[in-house]
Design a protein around this motif. Structure first.
Motif, PDB file in Angstrom:
ATOM      1  N   GLY A 200       0.802  -1.215   0.000  1.00 38.01           N
ATOM      2  CA  GLY A 200       0.000   0.000   0.000  1.00 38.01           C
ATOM      3  C   GLY A 200       0.834   1.264   0.000  1.00 38.01           C
ATOM      4  N   GLU A 201       0.155   2.370  -0.186  1.00 39.32           N
ATOM      5  CA  GLU A 201       0.789   3.683  -0.216  1.00 39.32           C
ATOM      6  C   GLU A 201       1.029   4.171   1.209  1.00 39.32           C
ATOM      7  OE1 GLU A 201       0.149   7.847  -2.743  1.00 39.32           O
ATOM      8  OE2 GLU A 201      -1.533   6.499  -2.378  1.00 39.32           O
ATOM      9  N   LEU A 202       2.159   4.850   1.409  1.00 38.34           N
ATOM     10  CA  LEU A 202       2.512   5.344   2.740  1.00 38.34           C
ATOM     11  C   LEU A 202       1.922   6.742   2.947  1.00 38.34           C
ATOM     12  CD1 LEU A 202       6.243   4.174   2.887  1.00 38.34           C
ATOM     13  CD2 LEU A 202       4.206   3.008   3.762  1.00 38.34           C
ATOM     14  N   VAL A 203       0.642   6.759   3.277  1.00 38.84           N
ATOM     15  CA  VAL A 203      -0.073   8.025   3.473  1.00 38.84           C
ATOM     16  C   VAL A 203      -0.356   8.219   4.959  1.00 38.84           C
ATOM     17  CG1 VAL A 203      -2.136   9.360   2.911  1.00 38.84           C
ATOM     18  CG2 VAL A 203      -1.158   7.806   1.211  1.00 38.84           C
ATOM     19  N   PRO A 204       0.157   9.290   5.572  1.00 36.83           N
ATOM     20  CA  PRO A 204      -0.129   9.539   6.995  1.00 36.83           C
ATOM     21  C   PRO A 204      -1.633   9.712   7.224  1.00 36.83           C
ATOM     22  CG  PRO A 204       1.670  10.928   6.202  1.00 36.83           C
ATOM     23  CD  PRO A 204       1.061  10.294   4.999  1.00 36.83           C
TER      24      PRO A 204
ATOM     25  N   LEU B 196       4.002  -2.162   9.893  1.00 33.89           N
ATOM     26  CA  LEU B 196       5.142  -1.517   9.257  1.00 33.89           C
ATOM     27  C   LEU B 196       4.678  -0.358   8.390  1.00 33.89           C
ATOM     28  CD1 LEU B 196       8.168  -1.451   8.593  1.00 33.89           C
ATOM     29  CD2 LEU B 196       7.710  -3.081   6.746  1.00 33.89           C
ATOM     30  N   ARG B 197       3.633  -0.598   7.613  1.00 32.38           N
ATOM     31  CA  ARG B 197       3.124   0.458   6.735  1.00 32.38           C
ATOM     32  C   ARG B 197       2.648   1.659   7.547  1.00 32.38           C
ATOM     33  NH1 ARG B 197      -2.483   0.095   3.237  1.00 32.38           N
ATOM     34  NH2 ARG B 197      -2.397   2.189   2.340  1.00 32.38           N
ATOM     35  N   ARG B 198       1.917   1.412   8.612  1.00 26.88           N
ATOM     36  CA  ARG B 198       1.397   2.491   9.452  1.00 26.88           C
ATOM     37  C   ARG B 198       2.539   3.289  10.078  1.00 26.88           C
ATOM     38  NH1 ARG B 198      -2.108  -0.322  11.714  1.00 26.88           N
ATOM     39  NH2 ARG B 198      -0.902  -1.006  13.544  1.00 26.88           N
ATOM     40  N   HIS B 199       3.581   2.597  10.534  1.00 28.40           N
ATOM     41  CA  HIS B 199       4.715   3.282  11.150  1.00 28.40           C
ATOM     42  C   HIS B 199       5.438   4.163  10.136  1.00 28.40           C
ATOM     43  CE1 HIS B 199       8.331   3.969  13.559  1.00 28.40           C
ATOM     44  NE2 HIS B 199       8.994   3.739  12.427  1.00 28.40           N
ATOM     45  N   LEU B 200       5.786   3.595   8.984  1.00 28.83           N
ATOM     46  CA  LEU B 200       6.526   4.351   7.969  1.00 28.83           C
ATOM     47  C   LEU B 200       5.717   5.551   7.486  1.00 28.83           C
ATOM     48  CD1 LEU B 200       7.995   1.385   5.886  1.00 28.83           C
ATOM     49  CD2 LEU B 200       9.231   2.852   7.503  1.00 28.83           C
ATOM     50  N   ALA B 201       4.412   5.362   7.338  1.00 28.73           N
ATOM     51  CA  ALA B 201       3.559   6.471   6.897  1.00 28.73           C
ATOM     52  C   ALA B 201       3.556   7.597   7.926  1.00 28.73           C
ATOM     53  CB  ALA B 201       2.139   5.967   6.654  1.00 28.73           C
TER      54      ALA B 201
ATOM     55  N   LEU C  44      17.481   7.528  15.401  1.00 33.80           N
ATOM     56  CA  LEU C  44      17.438   6.736  14.174  1.00 33.80           C
ATOM     57  C   LEU C  44      16.651   5.452  14.396  1.00 33.80           C
ATOM     58  CD1 LEU C  44      18.502   7.080  11.314  1.00 33.80           C
ATOM     59  CD2 LEU C  44      20.552   5.822  11.969  1.00 33.80           C
ATOM     60  N   GLY C  45      16.807   4.861  15.595  1.00 32.26           N
ATOM     61  CA  GLY C  45      16.050   3.665  15.934  1.00 32.26           C
ATOM     62  C   GLY C  45      14.560   3.949  15.983  1.00 32.26           C
ATOM     63  N   ALA C  46      14.190   5.100  16.535  1.00 33.55           N
ATOM     64  CA  ALA C  46      12.780   5.486  16.599  1.00 33.55           C
ATOM     65  C   ALA C  46      12.228   5.755  15.208  1.00 33.55           C
ATOM     66  CB  ALA C  46      12.617   6.721  17.488  1.00 33.55           C
ATOM     67  N   LEU C  47      13.060   6.299  14.329  1.00 35.98           N
ATOM     68  CA  LEU C  47      12.640   6.561  12.956  1.00 35.98           C
ATOM     69  C   LEU C  47      12.359   5.252  12.223  1.00 35.98           C
ATOM     70  CD1 LEU C  47      12.253   8.577  10.593  1.00 35.98           C
ATOM     71  CD2 LEU C  47      14.693   8.294  10.103  1.00 35.98           C
ATOM     72  N   MET C  48      13.249   4.266  12.383  1.00 41.00           N
ATOM     73  CA  MET C  48      13.108   2.989  11.710  1.00 41.00           C
ATOM     74  C   MET C  48      12.016   2.126  12.338  1.00 41.00           C
ATOM     75  SD  MET C  48      17.174   2.190  11.198  1.00 41.00           S
ATOM     76  CE  MET C  48      16.903   0.500  10.670  1.00 41.00           C
ATOM     77  N   GLY C  49      11.805   2.239  13.633  1.00 40.26           N
ATOM     78  CA  GLY C  49      10.741   1.499  14.292  1.00 40.26           C
ATOM     79  C   GLY C  49      10.862  -0.010  14.137  1.00 40.26           C
ATOM     80  N   PRO C  50       9.852  -0.660  13.566  1.00 44.47           N
ATOM     81  CA  PRO C  50       9.849  -2.130  13.465  1.00 44.47           C
ATOM     82  C   PRO C  50      10.745  -2.695  12.373  1.00 44.47           C
ATOM     83  CG  PRO C  50       7.859  -1.239  12.486  1.00 44.47           C
ATOM     84  CD  PRO C  50       8.583  -0.081  13.114  1.00 44.47           C
ATOM     85  N   VAL C  51      11.540  -1.852  11.723  1.00 42.43           N
ATOM     86  CA  VAL C  51      12.467  -2.329  10.688  1.00 42.43           C
ATOM     87  C   VAL C  51      13.689  -2.938  11.367  1.00 42.43           C
ATOM     88  CG1 VAL C  51      13.942  -1.694   8.748  1.00 42.43           C
ATOM     89  CG2 VAL C  51      11.696  -0.616   9.022  1.00 42.43           C
ATOM     90  N   THR C  52      13.974  -4.197  11.052  1.00 40.63           N
ATOM     91  CA  THR C  52      15.138  -4.877  11.619  1.00 40.63           C
ATOM     92  C   THR C  52      16.419  -4.486  10.887  1.00 40.63           C
ATOM     93  OG1 THR C  52      13.747  -6.752  12.236  1.00 40.63           O
ATOM     94  CG2 THR C  52      16.127  -7.128  12.190  1.00 40.63           C
ATOM     95  N   ARG C  53      16.345  -4.398   9.572  1.00 42.67           N
ATOM     96  CA  ARG C  53      17.496  -3.991   8.754  1.00 42.67           C
ATOM     97  C   ARG C  53      17.012  -3.083   7.635  1.00 42.67           C
ATOM     98  NH1 ARG C  53      18.136  -9.379   9.598  1.00 42.67           N
ATOM     99  NH2 ARG C  53      19.837  -9.950  11.020  1.00 42.67           N
ATOM    100  N   TRP C  54      17.776  -2.035   7.402  1.00 39.11           N
ATOM    101  CA  TRP C  54      17.430  -1.041   6.371  1.00 39.11           C
ATOM    102  C   TRP C  54      18.625  -0.959   5.413  1.00 39.11           C
ATOM    103  CZ3 TRP C  54      13.232   2.754   6.872  1.00 39.11           C
ATOM    104  CH2 TRP C  54      13.221   3.708   5.831  1.00 39.11           C
ATOM    105  N   SER C  55      18.394  -1.265   4.142  1.00 43.71           N
ATOM    106  CA  SER C  55      19.463  -1.207   3.140  1.00 43.71           C
ATOM    107  C   SER C  55      19.124  -0.149   2.101  1.00 43.71           C
ATOM    108  CB  SER C  55      19.629  -2.568   2.445  1.00 43.71           C
ATOM    109  OG  SER C  55      19.983  -3.573   3.372  1.00 43.71           O
TER     110      SER C  55
END
Length: 267
Positions: free
Chosen positions: A26-30, A85-90, A125-136
């Motif tokens: 889905g789209e990352l819309v706040p 994950l989608r909700r967090h990133l949005a 940075l950890g708070a920004l990434m949230g539930p992301v375990t690894r970001w590439s």
């Protein structure tokens, strides 16, 4: 562990020839900005990573080589549900202004994310990434970079006034970085931070646009203290000063070498 990819549709089409299509999460819309629908980045799930990840990296590398804006912004790994994950990133697409309000935050763009690594503290940075375990992401200078997320990230994400100013300068910092790379200069690890310091200094002289960019580049390649040199100060402090970039463009290589040498005394 599930693999995801953040795609910027406004920069081009996602194409994975020879690989299965990725699943549209889905789209990352706040939630508070529904009007962004149709212009926000997309989140996809790579259900067949062995086949899809090489194709995703190949497109990202192809776009970088062509000098076009990235379509593949980030490849993520997470063991959390795709909806969470989608909700967090949005939600992170809105950056709280320490003074008031919030602005759109393109943190997912690799040209932005690369600079957040030195602007933000690890816990931020950890708070920004949230539930992301690894970001590439694909860095324009360092190639593929992989960042580990926090084991117990903070739910709240906030930055200081100074960090907010640094974030607003990322676009011009990245322009300066690309100019340096394009000229064949080697990029030292601390160069983006040095450019930011020079930009902040240039703003105190009332510089903006092309003049501010030129000033920052001179501070990076000539001397961080070059603005204290009498010849440079004359230009910066002239009552009816002409554009900075236009004025100093007439100086020769020998002029700059002399300024660099003489600026040592101003450290």
């Amino acid at each position: 562990m599930i693999h995801y990819v953040i795609v910027e549709p406004l920069n081009g089409k996602l194409e994975l020839p020879g690989a299965p299509p990725v699943y549209d999460v889905g789209e990352l819309v706040p939630e508070t900005r529904p009007e962004l629908e149709g212009t926000a980045p997309m989140l996809y799930c790579a259900e067949h990573p062995d086949e899809q990840l090489p194709a995703l990296r190949e497109q990202a590398e192809r776009d970088r080589a062509a000098g076009t804006p990235p379509v593949i912004c980030a490849i993520l790994e997470s063991d959390k549900a795709s909806t969470r994950l989608r909700r967090h990133l949005a939600s992170r697409l809105l950056l709280p202004n320490p003074t008031e309000g919030a602005s759109l935050f393109r943190f997912y763009d690799p040209r932005v994310f690369a600079h957040l690594r030195w602007i933000l503290k690890p816990e931020q940075l950890g708070a920004l990434m949230g539930p992301v375990t690894r970001w590439s992401y694909l860095d324009s200078a360092a190639g593929w970079v992989r960042l580990e997320g926090a084991k117990a990230p903070n739910e709240e994400f906030a930055i200081t006034k100074e960090q907010y100013k640094q974030v607003t300068r990322i676009e011009i910092i990245e322009r300066a970085v690309q100019i340096l790379l394009g000229s064949g200069s080697s990029l030292e690890p601390g160069m983006p931070s040095l450019l930011d310091a020079q930009l902040a200094k240039g703003e105190t002289y009332g510089l903006c646009g092309a003049d501010l960019l030129a000033f920052a580049l001179h501070g990076a390649v000539v001397s961080p203290y070059f603005d204290r040199h009498p010849r440079v100060r004359t230009v910066l402090q002239a009552p009816d000063k002409a554009p900075y970039a236009e004025t100093v463009a007439r100086w020769t290589q020998r002029d700059w070498e002399a300024i660099a040498h003489e600026s040592i005394q101003y450290q």
